[in-house]
Design a protein around this motif. Structure first.
Motif, PDB file in Angstrom:
ATOM      1  N   ILE A  36      18.502  34.228  -7.698  1.00  0.00           N
ATOM      2  CA  ILE A  36      19.988  35.351  -7.477  1.00  0.00           C
ATOM      3  C   ILE A  36      18.843  36.810  -7.495  1.00  0.00           C
ATOM      4  O   ILE A  36      19.629  37.529  -6.280  1.00  0.00           O
ATOM      5  N   ASN A  37      18.012  37.186  -7.507  1.00  0.00           N
ATOM      6  CA  ASN A  37      17.541  38.601  -7.497  1.00  0.00           C
ATOM      7  C   ASN A  37      17.364  38.492  -5.691  1.00  0.00           C
ATOM      8  O   ASN A  37      17.268  39.599  -5.356  1.00  0.00           O
ATOM      9  N   ASN A  38      17.379  37.355  -5.411  1.00  0.00           N
ATOM     10  CA  ASN A  38      16.712  37.981  -3.582  1.00  0.00           C
ATOM     11  C   ASN A  38      18.143  37.697  -3.278  1.00  0.00           C
ATOM     12  O   ASN A  38      17.626  37.528  -2.397  1.00  0.00           O
ATOM     13  N   GLY A  39      19.341  37.769  -3.922  1.00  0.00           N
ATOM     14  CA  GLY A  39      20.307  37.490  -2.582  1.00  0.00           C
ATOM     15  C   GLY A  39      20.862  35.701  -2.370  1.00  0.00           C
ATOM     16  O   GLY A  39      21.552  35.476  -1.830  1.00  0.00           O
ATOM     17  N   LEU A  40      20.310  34.621  -3.232  1.00  0.00           N
ATOM     18  CA  LEU A  40      20.796  33.045  -2.924  1.00  0.00           C
ATOM     19  C   LEU A  40      21.229  32.530  -3.742  1.00  0.00           C
ATOM     20  O   LEU A  40      20.545  32.611  -4.776  1.00  0.00           O
ATOM     21  N   PRO A  41      22.213  32.212  -3.523  1.00  0.00           N
ATOM     22  CA  PRO A  41      22.912  31.364  -4.513  1.00  0.00           C
ATOM     23  C   PRO A  41      23.119  30.106  -5.122  1.00  0.00           C
ATOM     24  O   PRO A  41      21.628  29.244  -3.904  1.00  0.00           O
ATOM     25  N   VAL A  42      22.254  30.441  -5.567  1.00  0.00           N
ATOM     26  CA  VAL A  42      22.350  28.422  -6.319  1.00  0.00           C
ATOM     27  C   VAL A  42      23.611  28.541  -7.882  1.00  0.00           C
ATOM     28  O   VAL A  42      23.758  28.595  -7.872  1.00  0.00           O
ATOM     29  N   ILE A  43      23.543  27.121  -6.494  1.00  0.00           N
ATOM     30  CA  ILE A  43      24.795  26.303  -7.619  1.00  0.00           C
ATOM     31  C   ILE A  43      24.118  24.930  -8.170  1.00  0.00           C
ATOM     32  O   ILE A  43      23.750  24.409  -7.885  1.00  0.00           O
ATOM     33  N   THR A  44      25.121  24.621  -9.974  1.00  0.00           N
ATOM     34  CA  THR A  44      24.049  23.527 -10.392  1.00  0.00           C
ATOM     35  C   THR A  44      25.833  22.613 -10.303  1.00  0.00           C
ATOM     36  O   THR A  44      26.116  23.017 -10.161  1.00  0.00           O
ATOM     37  N   LEU A  45      25.301  21.234  -9.607  1.00  0.00           N
ATOM     38  CA  LEU A  45      26.089  20.611  -9.724  1.00  0.00           C
ATOM     39  C   LEU A  45      25.193  19.113  -9.997  1.00  0.00           C
ATOM     40  O   LEU A  45      24.425  18.430  -9.721  1.00  0.00           O
ATOM     41  N   GLN A  46      26.055  18.545 -11.070  1.00  0.00           N
ATOM     42  CA  GLN A  46      25.950  17.112 -11.712  1.00  0.00           C
ATOM     43  C   GLN A  46      25.619  16.062 -10.035  1.00  0.00           C
ATOM     44  O   GLN A  46      26.672  16.129  -9.731  1.00  0.00           O
ATOM     45  N   ASN A  47      25.096  15.173 -10.441  1.00  0.00           N
ATOM     46  CA  ASN A  47      24.868  14.262  -9.379  1.00  0.00           C
ATOM     47  C   ASN A  47      24.629  14.679  -7.924  1.00  0.00           C
ATOM     48  O   ASN A  47      25.150  13.838  -7.043  1.00  0.00           O
ATOM     49  N   ALA A  48      24.400  15.853  -8.087  1.00  0.00           N
ATOM     50  CA  ALA A  48      24.262  16.700  -6.209  1.00  0.00           C
ATOM     51  C   ALA A  48      23.982  15.407  -5.283  1.00  0.00           C
ATOM     52  O   ALA A  48      24.391  15.407  -4.515  1.00  0.00           O
ATOM     53  N   THR A  49      22.920  14.894  -5.792  1.00  0.00           N
ATOM     54  CA  THR A  49      22.253  14.346  -4.407  1.00  0.00           C
ATOM     55  C   THR A  49      22.800  12.655  -4.652  1.00  0.00           C
ATOM     56  O   THR A  49      22.589  12.025  -3.180  1.00  0.00           O
ATOM     57  N   LYS A  50      23.671  12.266  -4.956  1.00  0.00           N
ATOM     58  CA  LYS A  50      24.674  11.074  -4.735  1.00  0.00           C
ATOM     59  C   LYS A  50      25.334  11.267  -3.935  1.00  0.00           C
ATOM     60  O   LYS A  50      26.617  10.798  -3.412  1.00  0.00           O
ATOM     61  N   GLU A  51      26.013  12.782  -4.550  1.00  0.00           N
ATOM     62  CA  GLU A  51      27.659  12.564  -4.022  1.00  0.00           C
ATOM     63  C   GLU A  51      27.242  13.667  -2.184  1.00  0.00           C
ATOM     64  O   GLU A  51      28.439  13.664  -1.805  1.00  0.00           O
ATOM     65  N   ILE A  52      26.505  14.168  -2.862  1.00  0.00           N
ATOM     66  CA  ILE A  52      26.316  14.754  -1.048  1.00  0.00           C
ATOM     67  C   ILE A  52      24.824  14.337  -0.113  1.00  0.00           C
ATOM     68  O   ILE A  52      24.410  14.245  -1.006  1.00  0.00           O
ATOM     69  N   ASN A  53      25.202  14.967   1.155  1.00  0.00           N
ATOM     70  CA  ASN A  53      24.011  13.540   2.036  1.00  0.00           C
ATOM     71  C   ASN A  53      23.108  14.399   3.510  1.00  0.00           C
ATOM     72  O   ASN A  53      24.041  15.435   3.230  1.00  0.00           O
ATOM     73  N   GLN A  54      22.487  13.820   3.398  1.00  0.00           N
ATOM     74  CA  GLN A  54      21.702  14.860   4.086  1.00  0.00           C
ATOM     75  C   GLN A  54      22.958  14.571   5.538  1.00  0.00           C
ATOM     76  O   GLN A  54      22.987  13.918   6.043  1.00  0.00           O
ATOM     77  N   GLY A  55      22.835  16.096   6.364  1.00  0.00           N
ATOM     78  CA  GLY A  55      23.812  16.375   7.183  1.00  0.00           C
ATOM     79  C   GLY A  55      25.349  16.479   6.922  1.00  0.00           C
ATOM     80  O   GLY A  55      25.895  17.224   8.013  1.00  0.00           O
ATOM     81  N   ASP A  56      25.744  16.554   6.364  1.00  0.00           N
ATOM     82  CA  ASP A  56      27.332  16.291   5.432  1.00  0.00           C
ATOM     83  C   ASP A  56      27.436  18.036   5.608  1.00  0.00           C
ATOM     84  O   ASP A  56      26.428  19.015   5.548  1.00  0.00           O
ATOM     85  N   LEU A  57      28.771  18.287   6.115  1.00  0.00           N
ATOM     86  CA  LEU A  57      28.581  19.709   6.238  1.00  0.00           C
ATOM     87  C   LEU A  57      29.616  19.949   5.235  1.00  0.00           C
ATOM     88  O   LEU A  57      30.758  20.069   4.240  1.00  0.00           O
ATOM     89  N   VAL A  58      29.186  21.355   4.121  1.00  0.00           N
ATOM     90  CA  VAL A  58      29.436  22.008   3.291  1.00  0.00           C
ATOM     91  C   VAL A  58      30.014  23.345   2.688  1.00  0.00           C
ATOM     92  O   VAL A  58      29.530  23.970   3.448  1.00  0.00           O
ATOM     93  N   ARG A  59      31.822  23.709   2.122  1.00  0.00           N
ATOM     94  CA  ARG A  59      31.600  24.600   1.771  1.00  0.00           C
ATOM     95  C   ARG A  59      31.671  24.632   0.515  1.00  0.00           C
ATOM     96  O   ARG A  59      32.036  24.263  -0.475  1.00  0.00           O
ATOM     97  N   VAL A  60      30.979  26.121   0.063  1.00  0.00           N
ATOM     98  CA  VAL A  60      30.723  26.123  -1.696  1.00  0.00           C
ATOM     99  C   VAL A  60      31.309  28.191  -1.777  1.00  0.00           C
ATOM    100  O   VAL A  60      31.240  28.715  -1.238  1.00  0.00           O
ATOM    101  N   ASN A  61      32.142  27.887  -2.796  1.00  0.00           N
ATOM    102  CA  ASN A  61      32.826  28.457  -3.515  1.00  0.00           C
ATOM    103  C   ASN A  61      32.182  29.111  -3.930  1.00  0.00           C
ATOM    104  O   ASN A  61      32.030  28.337  -5.160  1.00  0.00           O
ATOM    105  N   VAL A  62      30.977  30.180  -4.194  1.00  0.00           N
ATOM    106  CA  VAL A  62      29.442  30.539  -5.015  1.00  0.00           C
ATOM    107  C   VAL A  62      29.966  30.626  -6.553  1.00  0.00           C
ATOM    108  O   VAL A  62      30.293  31.094  -7.357  1.00  0.00           O
TER     109      VAL A  62
END
Length: 161
Positions: free
Chosen positions: A96-122
């Motif tokens: 956060i202090n470096n301006g890098l958004p971090v979002i916590t998501l349960q099961n992130a590695t099961k729900e999202i795959n390498q190469g997917d196009l992701v849009r995040v509302n921070v």
């Protein structure tokens, strides 16, 4: 704050020694550090990330030593945001202090795959995968969001004074 990019995916327990190995800590130039980000896991990371990516990872991303250079190196490498199942507390704040958004998501590695196009509302934590699958992560609000919007803590403090 909306961020969109392709995903580079990693597993659990990515520690700060993997994010930026200790032998590079004597350097302070973010661009130099960026060239060595994630080097132990993926020597090509800098090339892959330079066009702008979102990292998706498992549990306790950023564990280990509290080096601020870890978040700095990732951001300078082209990482636009990190989505993980959990974060080490100090890394979360350094990001956060470096301006890098971090979002916590349960099961992130099961729900999202390498190469997917992701849009995040921070702010809301809404994550849209490949234009259709909608996931709900933990958004960022209050002062941490303000810090992100201004580009990091230093910029935020300069603006506030």
């Amino acid at each position: 704050m909306i961020i969109e990019a392709k995903v580079l995916k990693f597993g659990d327990k990515i520690d700060t020694d993997i994010i930026i190995p200790a032998k590079y800590l004597k350097y302070t130039d973010p661009q130099y550090l960026a060239q060595h980000a994630m080097e132990p896991l993926d020597p090509e990371f800098y090339k892959k990330a330079s066009s702008g990516v979102i990292i998706v990872a498992g549990k306790v991303f950023g564990m280990g030593s509290s080096r601020e250079q870890a978040a700095m190196a990732l951001k300078a490498a082209g990482v636009k945001a990190i989505i993980a199942e959990s974060f080490a507390r100090i890394f979360f704040r350094n990001a956060i202090n470096n301006g890098l958004p971090v979002i916590t998501l349960q099961n992130a590695t099961k729900e999202i795959n390498q190469g997917d196009l992701v849009r995040v509302n921070v702010e809301t934590g809404e994550i849209v995968v490949n234009g259709s699958k909608v996931l709900k992560g933990k958004g960022i609000s209050g002062m941490p969001l303000e810090i992100l919007i201004t580009g990091g803590l230093i910029t935020y403090l300069k603006k506030a004074s």
